[in-house]
Write a protein that holds these residues in place. Sequence first.
Motif, PDB file in Angstrom:
ATOM      1  N   HIS A   1     -53.568 -43.263 -19.157  1.00 18.58           N
ATOM      2  CA  HIS A   1     -52.449 -44.264 -18.785  1.00 18.58           C
ATOM      3  C   HIS A   1     -53.866 -43.767 -16.758  1.00 18.58           C
ATOM      4  O   HIS A   1     -53.711 -42.993 -15.661  1.00 18.58           O
ATOM      5  CB  HIS A   1     -51.430 -44.429 -18.353  1.00 18.58           C
ATOM      6  CG  HIS A   1     -51.536 -45.552 -19.517  1.00 18.58           C
ATOM      7  ND1 HIS A   1     -50.189 -45.753 -19.959  1.00 18.58           N
ATOM      8  CD2 HIS A   1     -50.784 -43.798 -20.870  1.00 18.58           C
ATOM      9  CE1 HIS A   1     -50.421 -46.161 -21.540  1.00 18.58           C
ATOM     10  NE2 HIS A   1     -50.636 -43.735 -21.573  1.00 18.58           N
ATOM     11  N   THR A   2     -53.534 -45.177 -15.797  1.00 19.07           N
ATOM     12  CA  THR A   2     -53.784 -45.421 -14.167  1.00 19.07           C
ATOM     13  C   THR A   2     -52.355 -46.247 -13.737  1.00 19.07           C
ATOM     14  O   THR A   2     -52.013 -47.092 -14.494  1.00 19.07           O
ATOM     15  CB  THR A   2     -54.381 -45.541 -13.601  1.00 19.07           C
ATOM     16  OG1 THR A   2     -55.362 -47.220 -14.715  1.00 19.07           O
ATOM     17  CG2 THR A   2     -55.858 -44.474 -14.153  1.00 19.07           C
ATOM     18  N   THR A   3     -51.217 -45.866 -13.062  1.00 16.69           N
ATOM     19  CA  THR A   3     -50.205 -46.240 -12.475  1.00 16.69           C
ATOM     20  C   THR A   3     -50.588 -47.312 -11.682  1.00 16.69           C
ATOM     21  O   THR A   3     -49.623 -47.960 -11.571  1.00 16.69           O
ATOM     22  CB  THR A   3     -49.252 -45.739 -11.835  1.00 16.69           C
ATOM     23  OG1 THR A   3     -50.412 -45.316 -10.472  1.00 16.69           O
ATOM     24  CG2 THR A   3     -49.117 -43.908 -11.940  1.00 16.69           C
ATOM     25  N   GLU A   4     -52.088 -47.837 -10.912  1.00 12.56           N
ATOM     26  CA  GLU A   4     -52.357 -48.712 -10.187  1.00 12.56           C
ATOM     27  C   GLU A   4     -51.222 -48.528  -8.921  1.00 12.56           C
ATOM     28  O   GLU A   4     -50.817 -49.527  -8.673  1.00 12.56           O
ATOM     29  CB  GLU A   4     -52.010 -50.235 -11.123  1.00 12.56           C
ATOM     30  CG  GLU A   4     -53.337 -50.470 -11.749  1.00 12.56           C
ATOM     31  CD  GLU A   4     -54.959 -49.999 -11.875  1.00 12.56           C
ATOM     32  OE1 GLU A   4     -55.353 -50.318 -11.182  1.00 12.56           O
ATOM     33  OE2 GLU A   4     -55.368 -48.693 -12.612  1.00 12.56           O
ATOM     34  N   GLY A   5     -51.475 -47.572  -8.167  1.00 11.91           N
ATOM     35  CA  GLY A   5     -50.752 -47.249  -7.348  1.00 11.91           C
ATOM     36  C   GLY A   5     -51.213 -46.083  -6.518  1.00 11.91           C
ATOM     37  O   GLY A   5     -51.771 -45.106  -7.223  1.00 11.91           O
ATOM     38  N   THR A   6     -50.352 -45.876  -5.191  1.00 11.76           N
ATOM     39  CA  THR A   6     -51.379 -44.451  -4.807  1.00 11.76           C
ATOM     40  C   THR A   6     -49.774 -43.780  -4.773  1.00 11.76           C
ATOM     41  O   THR A   6     -49.587 -42.542  -3.877  1.00 11.76           O
ATOM     42  CB  THR A   6     -50.974 -44.786  -3.396  1.00 11.76           C
ATOM     43  OG1 THR A   6     -50.004 -45.739  -2.694  1.00 11.76           O
ATOM     44  CG2 THR A   6     -52.562 -46.273  -3.332  1.00 11.76           C
ATOM     45  N   SER A   7     -48.472 -44.194  -5.407  1.00 12.70           N
ATOM     46  CA  SER A   7     -47.468 -43.237  -5.378  1.00 12.70           C
ATOM     47  C   SER A   7     -46.806 -43.145  -6.321  1.00 12.70           C
ATOM     48  O   SER A   7     -47.276 -43.768  -7.235  1.00 12.70           O
ATOM     49  CB  SER A   7     -46.437 -43.529  -3.920  1.00 12.70           C
ATOM     50  OG  SER A   7     -45.279 -44.838  -4.616  1.00 12.70           O
ATOM     51  N   LEU A   8     -45.727 -41.591  -6.595  1.00 16.33           N
ATOM     52  CA  LEU A   8     -45.639 -41.576  -8.019  1.00 16.33           C
ATOM     53  C   LEU A   8     -44.211 -42.452  -8.436  1.00 16.33           C
ATOM     54  O   LEU A   8     -42.974 -42.858  -7.565  1.00 16.33           O
ATOM     55  CB  LEU A   8     -44.185 -39.712  -8.164  1.00 16.33           C
ATOM     56  CG  LEU A   8     -43.766 -39.548  -9.610  1.00 16.33           C
ATOM     57  CD1 LEU A   8     -45.147 -39.198 -10.004  1.00 16.33           C
ATOM     58  CD2 LEU A   8     -42.794 -38.171  -8.608  1.00 16.33           C
ATOM     59  N   PRO A   9     -44.446 -43.450  -9.145  1.00 15.04           N
ATOM     60  CA  PRO A   9     -43.165 -44.540 -10.193  1.00 15.04           C
ATOM     61  C   PRO A   9     -42.133 -44.029 -10.176  1.00 15.04           C
ATOM     62  O   PRO A   9     -41.716 -42.959 -10.584  1.00 15.04           O
ATOM     63  CB  PRO A   9     -44.482 -44.891 -10.828  1.00 15.04           C
ATOM     64  CG  PRO A   9     -45.471 -44.235 -11.018  1.00 15.04           C
ATOM     65  CD  PRO A   9     -45.659 -42.983 -10.175  1.00 15.04           C
ATOM     66  N   ASP A  10     -41.129 -44.551 -10.265  1.00 15.58           N
ATOM     67  CA  ASP A  10     -39.594 -44.540 -10.738  1.00 15.58           C
ATOM     68  C   ASP A  10     -39.594 -44.436 -12.251  1.00 15.58           C
ATOM     69  O   ASP A  10     -38.936 -44.826 -12.676  1.00 15.58           O
ATOM     70  CB  ASP A  10     -38.574 -44.342  -9.988  1.00 15.58           C
ATOM     71  CG  ASP A  10     -38.237 -46.227 -10.131  1.00 15.58           C
ATOM     72  OD1 ASP A  10     -38.767 -47.199 -10.936  1.00 15.58           O
ATOM     73  OD2 ASP A  10     -37.218 -46.743  -9.615  1.00 15.58           O
ATOM     74  N   TYR A  11     -40.831 -45.716 -13.066  1.00 17.70           N
ATOM     75  CA  TYR A  11     -40.784 -45.957 -14.235  1.00 17.70           C
ATOM     76  C   TYR A  11     -39.775 -46.692 -14.177  1.00 17.70           C
ATOM     77  O   TYR A  11     -39.078 -45.964 -15.393  1.00 17.70           O
ATOM     78  CB  TYR A  11     -41.496 -45.297 -15.024  1.00 17.70           C
ATOM     79  CG  TYR A  11     -41.864 -43.908 -14.604  1.00 17.70           C
ATOM     80  CD1 TYR A  11     -43.489 -45.028 -15.261  1.00 17.70           C
ATOM     81  CD2 TYR A  11     -42.801 -42.698 -14.158  1.00 17.70           C
ATOM     82  CE1 TYR A  11     -45.261 -44.289 -14.862  1.00 17.70           C
ATOM     83  CE2 TYR A  11     -43.980 -42.268 -14.228  1.00 17.70           C
ATOM     84  CZ  TYR A  11     -45.160 -43.108 -13.708  1.00 17.70           C
ATOM     85  OH  TYR A  11     -46.169 -42.023 -13.557  1.00 17.70           O
ATOM     86  N   SER A  12     -39.415 -47.165 -13.588  1.00 20.46           N
ATOM     87  CA  SER A  12     -37.382 -48.283 -13.907  1.00 20.46           C
ATOM     88  C   SER A  12     -36.578 -47.339 -14.599  1.00 20.46           C
ATOM     89  O   SER A  12     -36.086 -47.595 -15.821  1.00 20.46           O
ATOM     90  CB  SER A  12     -37.476 -49.238 -15.313  1.00 20.46           C
ATOM     91  OG  SER A  12     -38.964 -50.338 -14.693  1.00 20.46           O
ATOM     92  N   GLY A  13     -36.620 -46.656 -14.087  1.00 22.56           N
ATOM     93  CA  GLY A  13     -35.407 -45.558 -14.321  1.00 22.56           C
ATOM     94  C   GLY A  13     -35.799 -44.098 -15.152  1.00 22.56           C
ATOM     95  O   GLY A  13     -35.306 -43.977 -15.939  1.00 22.56           O
ATOM     96  N   GLY A  14     -37.275 -44.477 -15.893  1.00 20.13           N
ATOM     97  CA  GLY A  14     -37.750 -44.194 -16.844  1.00 20.13           C
ATOM     98  C   GLY A  14     -37.819 -45.214 -18.106  1.00 20.13           C
ATOM     99  O   GLY A  14     -38.464 -44.073 -19.143  1.00 20.13           O
ATOM    100  N   SER A  15     -37.358 -45.820 -17.622  1.00 26.78           N
ATOM    101  CA  SER A  15     -37.491 -46.310 -19.841  1.00 26.78           C
ATOM    102  C   SER A  15     -39.369 -46.227 -19.620  1.00 26.78           C
ATOM    103  O   SER A  15     -38.885 -47.500 -20.759  1.00 26.78           O
ATOM    104  CB  SER A  15     -36.566 -47.817 -18.854  1.00 26.78           C
ATOM    105  OG  SER A  15     -37.075 -48.606 -18.402  1.00 26.78           O
ATOM    106  N   VAL A  16     -40.444 -46.464 -19.300  1.00 24.92           N
ATOM    107  CA  VAL A  16     -41.247 -47.008 -19.580  1.00 24.92           C
ATOM    108  C   VAL A  16     -41.945 -45.736 -18.750  1.00 24.92           C
ATOM    109  O   VAL A  16     -43.279 -45.970 -18.402  1.00 24.92           O
ATOM    110  CB  VAL A  16     -42.287 -48.048 -18.992  1.00 24.92           C
ATOM    111  CG1 VAL A  16     -41.106 -49.488 -19.509  1.00 24.92           C
ATOM    112  CG2 VAL A  16     -42.029 -48.584 -16.809  1.00 24.92           C
ATOM    113  N   ALA A  17     -41.342 -44.447 -18.973  1.00 25.27           N
ATOM    114  CA  ALA A  17     -42.334 -43.593 -18.035  1.00 25.27           C
ATOM    115  C   ALA A  17     -43.258 -42.751 -19.585  1.00 25.27           C
ATOM    116  O   ALA A  17     -43.178 -43.265 -20.513  1.00 25.27           O
ATOM    117  CB  ALA A  17     -41.296 -42.258 -18.467  1.00 25.27           C
ATOM    118  N   PRO A  18     -44.441 -42.040 -19.014  1.00 19.37           N
ATOM    119  CA  PRO A  18     -45.156 -40.935 -19.696  1.00 19.37           C
ATOM    120  C   PRO A  18     -44.483 -39.785 -19.671  1.00 19.37           C
ATOM    121  O   PRO A  18     -43.379 -39.770 -18.981  1.00 19.37           O
ATOM    122  CB  PRO A  18     -45.803 -41.628 -19.222  1.00 19.37           C
ATOM    123  CG  PRO A  18     -46.114 -41.621 -17.535  1.00 19.37           C
ATOM    124  CD  PRO A  18     -44.854 -41.879 -17.488  1.00 19.37           C
TER     125      PRO A  18
END
Length: 313
Positions: free
Chosen positions: A33-50
Motif C-alpha cells: 500500500h501507500t499511505t498518500e501522506g508524509t507522516s506516520l498515520p495513526d490508522y484511526s487508532g489501529g482500526s485500519v492498520a496494516p
Amino acid sequence: MSGPQRYPGASTAYWYGSKYPGSAMESNVIVWHTTEGTSLPDYSGGSVAPNFTARPNFAARRLEWFQHFDFDVSSRALVNAPGGVETNTLNVCQIEIIGTCDPTTHGKWKTAGYAHLYTPELPDWAIRDLAAFAKWAHDNHGVPLESGLTFKAYPGSYGTSNGVRMSFSAWNGFKGHCGHQHVPENLHGDPGALPIAAILTAAKGGTIPSQEDDMPTANEVAKAVLTYDGVIAVPGAPTTNPTWTLSSVQTEILKRLDKANVTLAAQKATIDELVKAVATLAAGVGNLDPAAIVRELTAAIESIDIHLDVPNT
C-alpha cells in the motif's frame, strides 16, 4: 504461525495487536500500500492498520520500519465486503509505504519542496530496503519472490474495472506480491506503478537498477526533517504543530546562537579580569616572577575546554 513474527529492527511503538488481536494464519502473500501522506498515520487508532509501515528517512537514506501486528496475524487495511471472499484474513501480510502513488500529489509536493517517496520513482535505497523485507519474508515464511501482476499507474489503477484487479478465484489461489489495486472487493489504486520487478530482483540477490537519484536540496532536507514528526504543515497531512515554519526555526536557532555568544563573551571577560588580578597580586609579592605566573595561569586557562549547554527554551 511458524517462523519469527517480528521483523528485525522494526519499532513496536505503535502496536495494535493487543487492541485488535486478529486471526492467526500462515501468510504467503504480501499486499503493498501507500499511505498518500508524509507522516506516520495513526490508522484511526489501529482500526485500519496494516502489519507494517515503512517510513523514509531521507537524511540517512533508509527506511524505518514500524510493526503493528505479528507477521502471521491478520491486519485491517483492506475492505472485506459481506459474502464474496476473505481479504484481510486470507493469509496476507500488509505493508504501507509512507508516500504517494498519485502524480498530481507528487507534483504538488515537489513544487512545494517536500521530500517524499513517489512509488514510480523510488530511489535505490528505498528499493534496497523494500527488497530486504521481501527477502526476509521469503526466507522465514516462504512468501514467493514472485508477482506475475502488472502494477498499474495511478489513477488508472483505481476502481473495480481497472484491468488488474483479481477475480475471486484468482485471489483465493494467489501467492506472492501484489498491491491494494489487485485485491477484490476493494477500489483503491495504490501503490500505483510500484517497481515490483526491481524490488524482487534485488531480493533474489540481483542488482538494483541505477536511477537518477538527485541529492535533495538543503531546503528539501530541512523540510523533511521538520516534517518527520509532523511539525510543519504539509498539504493533505495533519500536523501537531502547524505554527513552526522554516523561517521560524531559523530565527529560533539564531536566537540561541546569540545567547551562546553572549555567555562566551562574559566568560572571557571574567577570565581576563582574573588574569589581571593575579598579575597585580604577584607584583606585590617578593621573590616571584609576575610574568611567569601570568604565563602559566594563562596557559592553564587556555587548556580548559568550555562546554556550553544552550537551553531548549
